[in-house]
Write a protein that holds these residues in place. Sequence first.
Motif, PDB file in Angstrom:
ATOM      1  N   ASN A  33       2.504   1.664  -3.365  1.00 52.67           N
ATOM      2  CA  ASN A  33       1.552   2.206  -4.342  1.00 52.67           C
ATOM      3  C   ASN A  33       1.329   3.706  -4.135  1.00 52.67           C
ATOM      4  O   ASN A  33       1.233   4.473  -5.094  1.00 52.67           O
ATOM      5  CB  ASN A  33       0.228   1.450  -4.282  1.00 52.67           C
ATOM      6  CG  ASN A  33       0.359   0.051  -4.841  1.00 52.67           C
ATOM      7  OD1 ASN A  33       1.277  -0.251  -5.594  1.00 52.67           O
ATOM      8  ND2 ASN A  33      -0.568  -0.823  -4.467  1.00 52.67           N
ATOM      9  N   GLU A  34       1.261   4.128  -2.865  1.00 51.91           N
ATOM     10  CA  GLU A  34       1.111   5.556  -2.565  1.00 51.91           C
ATOM     11  C   GLU A  34       2.323   6.336  -3.067  1.00 51.91           C
ATOM     12  O   GLU A  34       2.183   7.412  -3.656  1.00 51.91           O
ATOM     13  CB  GLU A  34       0.947   5.772  -1.063  1.00 51.91           C
ATOM     14  CG  GLU A  34      -0.389   5.341  -0.516  1.00 51.91           C
ATOM     15  CD  GLU A  34      -0.455   5.448   1.013  1.00 51.91           C
ATOM     16  OE1 GLU A  34       0.491   5.996   1.620  1.00 51.91           O
ATOM     17  OE2 GLU A  34      -1.450   4.983   1.569  1.00 51.91           O
TER      18      GLU A  34
ATOM     19  N   THR B  22       0.839  -1.198   0.000  1.00 53.64           N
ATOM     20  CA  THR B  22       0.000   0.000   0.000  1.00 53.64           C
ATOM     21  C   THR B  22       0.878   1.253   0.000  1.00 53.64           C
ATOM     22  O   THR B  22       0.644   2.188  -0.752  1.00 53.64           O
ATOM     23  CB  THR B  22      -0.933   0.004   1.231  1.00 53.64           C
ATOM     24  OG1 THR B  22      -1.729  -1.181   1.201  1.00 53.64           O
ATOM     25  CG2 THR B  22      -1.814   1.227   1.238  1.00 53.64           C
TER      26      THR B  22
END
Length: 84
Positions: free
Chosen positions: A17-18, A14
Motif C-alpha cells: 500500500n505504501e 502495508t
Amino acid sequence: MSASEPNRSAPSLTRRNELLKRVDSAAAIAVCHETVRIALDRSLQKLREESARTMALIRDLRTSPLYRLRYRKSALLARFALDR
C-alpha cells in the motif's frame, strides 16, 4: 497454518500500500510537470510569435517615408548641434 503466517502478509500488504501511494504520488507529480512543460511551451511559442510581429512592425516603420524623413531631420539637427 501457523499463527505467524497471517502476520507475515500484513506487513507486506502495508508495504504494498505504501508503494502504491508512492507510485500514485509520482504519477501525479509527472502529470503536473508535463502540464507545466506544455504551458511553458505554449507561452514560449506565443512570445516568439509576438516578437516576430514586433520585429516586422519595426522593419515596416523603418522603411516608411515618414520615418526616413524624421530620421534625416534628426540627424541634421544632431549634426548642427555638434557644429555649434
